[in-house]
Design a protein around this motif. Sequence first.
Motif, short mmCIF file in Angstrom:
data_model
loop_
_atom_site.label_atom_id
_atom_site.label_comp_id
_atom_site.label_asym_id
_atom_site.label_seq_id
_atom_site.Cartn_x
_atom_site.Cartn_y
_atom_site.Cartn_z
N ASN A 65 0.84 -1.19 0.00
CA ASN A 65 0.00 0.00 0.00
C ASN A 65 0.87 1.24 0.00
OD1 ASN A 65 -2.83 -1.15 0.46
ND2 ASN A 65 -1.70 -2.05 2.17
N VAL A 66 0.36 2.30 -0.61
CA VAL A 66 1.05 3.59 -0.54
C VAL A 66 1.01 4.06 0.91
CG1 VAL A 66 1.04 5.98 -1.29
CG2 VAL A 66 0.49 4.18 -2.91
N PRO A 67 2.15 4.47 1.48
CA PRO A 67 2.16 4.91 2.88
C PRO A 67 1.30 6.15 3.09
CG PRO A 67 4.26 5.41 1.82
CD PRO A 67 3.49 4.55 0.86
N GLU A 68 0.62 6.18 4.23
CA GLU A 68 -0.23 7.33 4.55
C GLU A 68 0.60 8.59 4.75
OE1 GLU A 68 -3.59 8.67 7.88
OE2 GLU A 68 -2.70 6.65 7.91
N PHE A 69 1.78 8.42 5.36
CA PHE A 69 2.68 9.54 5.58
C PHE A 69 3.95 9.31 4.76
CE2 PHE A 69 0.17 9.06 9.46
CZ PHE A 69 -0.45 10.29 9.49
N SER A 70 4.36 10.33 4.05
CA SER A 70 5.46 10.17 3.12
C SER A 70 6.81 10.02 3.82
CB SER A 70 5.52 11.39 2.18
OG SER A 70 6.59 11.23 1.27
N PRO A 71 7.65 9.08 3.34
CA PRO A 71 9.03 9.02 3.84
C PRO A 71 9.86 10.17 3.27
CG PRO A 71 8.67 7.37 2.16
CD PRO A 71 7.33 7.98 2.43
N ILE A 72 9.30 10.93 2.33
CA ILE A 72 9.94 12.16 1.83
C ILE A 72 8.95 13.29 2.04
CG2 ILE A 72 11.12 13.26 -0.12
CD1 ILE A 72 11.51 10.50 -1.34
N PRO A 73 8.78 13.73 3.30
CA PRO A 73 7.78 14.75 3.62
C PRO A 73 8.36 16.15 3.50
CG PRO A 73 8.78 13.97 5.63
CD PRO A 73 9.46 13.24 4.49
N PRO A 74 7.51 17.17 3.55
CA PRO A 74 8.04 18.54 3.67
C PRO A 74 8.75 18.70 5.00
CG PRO A 74 5.66 18.49 3.97
CD PRO A 74 6.05 17.13 3.49
N ASP A 94 3.07 10.41 -9.18
CA ASP A 94 2.36 9.62 -10.19
C ASP A 94 3.03 8.29 -10.49
OD1 ASP A 94 4.62 10.40 -11.58
OD2 ASP A 94 3.55 11.50 -13.14
N GLY A 95 4.22 8.07 -9.91
CA GLY A 95 4.91 6.80 -10.15
C GLY A 95 4.68 5.76 -9.09
N VAL A 96 3.93 6.07 -8.03
CA VAL A 96 3.74 5.08 -6.96
C VAL A 96 2.28 4.90 -6.57
CG1 VAL A 96 6.03 5.34 -5.93
CG2 VAL A 96 4.18 6.85 -5.20
N VAL A 97 1.38 5.76 -7.03
CA VAL A 97 -0.03 5.61 -6.66
C VAL A 97 -0.58 4.36 -7.33
CG1 VAL A 97 -2.33 6.62 -6.79
CG2 VAL A 97 -0.37 8.07 -6.32
N THR A 98 -1.15 3.46 -6.55
CA THR A 98 -1.67 2.21 -7.09
C THR A 98 -3.17 2.31 -7.30
OG1 THR A 98 -2.13 1.27 -4.91
CG2 THR A 98 0.08 0.92 -5.80
N ASP A 99 -3.70 1.40 -8.09
CA ASP A 99 -5.14 1.36 -8.34
C ASP A 99 -5.91 1.19 -7.05
OD1 ASP A 99 -4.62 1.60 -11.01
OD2 ASP A 99 -4.73 -0.54 -11.42
N GLU A 100 -5.37 0.35 -6.15
CA GLU A 100 -6.05 0.08 -4.89
C GLU A 100 -6.14 1.34 -4.04
OE1 GLU A 100 -4.59 -3.52 -6.67
OE2 GLU A 100 -3.59 -1.66 -6.12
N ALA A 101 -5.09 2.20 -4.13
CA ALA A 101 -5.08 3.43 -3.33
C ALA A 101 -6.02 4.47 -3.89
CB ALA A 101 -3.65 3.98 -3.24
#
Length: 227
Positions: free
Chosen positions: A164-173, A220-227
């Motif tokens: 799953n795409v993480p809810e909080f980014s490992p590369i955040p602001p 746009d390179g990591v968002v999955t259909d499920e997300a």
Amino acid sequence: MEVTYIWINPVVEQMYEEYVLDQFLKRHGLERVRCRTDWGRIVKEKYIRLITEGGETVMDARCPMACGLVKEWAEDKSSCENSGPLKVNEQMEGYSMKIADIEPILIHCAREICSRQELKDGRKIITTPCQALADMGNSLKLYNTRFFSWNSFLETLGERPEGNVPEFSPIPPGFFRELGQRTMSLTGRESIEQCVQDGSWQRVRLVEMLYCRDGCHNGDGVVTDEA
């Protein structure tokens, strides 16, 4: 048989359990490699030197899409004023800004992987959280190295691991929050456009810019259909 090495970017790394990802890569004959150097620290030090040595407001260059917005604004401003080409490092109303001439951390990582002697005989794949970084990497034409957004890479394999795409980014602001300088953190196209148009960048020494709202996990390179 040529070995294929693959470097996994931090966003993708956080999308899967380590065992699931490792087994998936192994099933496809891919050997995962990691960097030996802390490029995040080195890039941050480069920004510190840049804002210490110069008097301009520095615009973060880690995100190609965000840099593109600033360049578009500069070109539009020049066109409206009919004053010839306007570069983003020229003086504007007593202030000046410039996009940092510092490559994104991911590109630093790719250059290390490409240059490692023990990996020289293998094909290298660098995964990215967005197509813009993949395009930027491929434009460098690093030897035997290809950049793919994670989604496009999975399409070439015809299979997706469970994650799953993480809810909080490992590369955040907030990458520059502790620099001890006046900084501004922006995410999302609208906030970046507003900053350059209303001149609020003039109040700080460094403007952090991420095109994807809330961080690179929305690329746009990591968002999955499920997300």
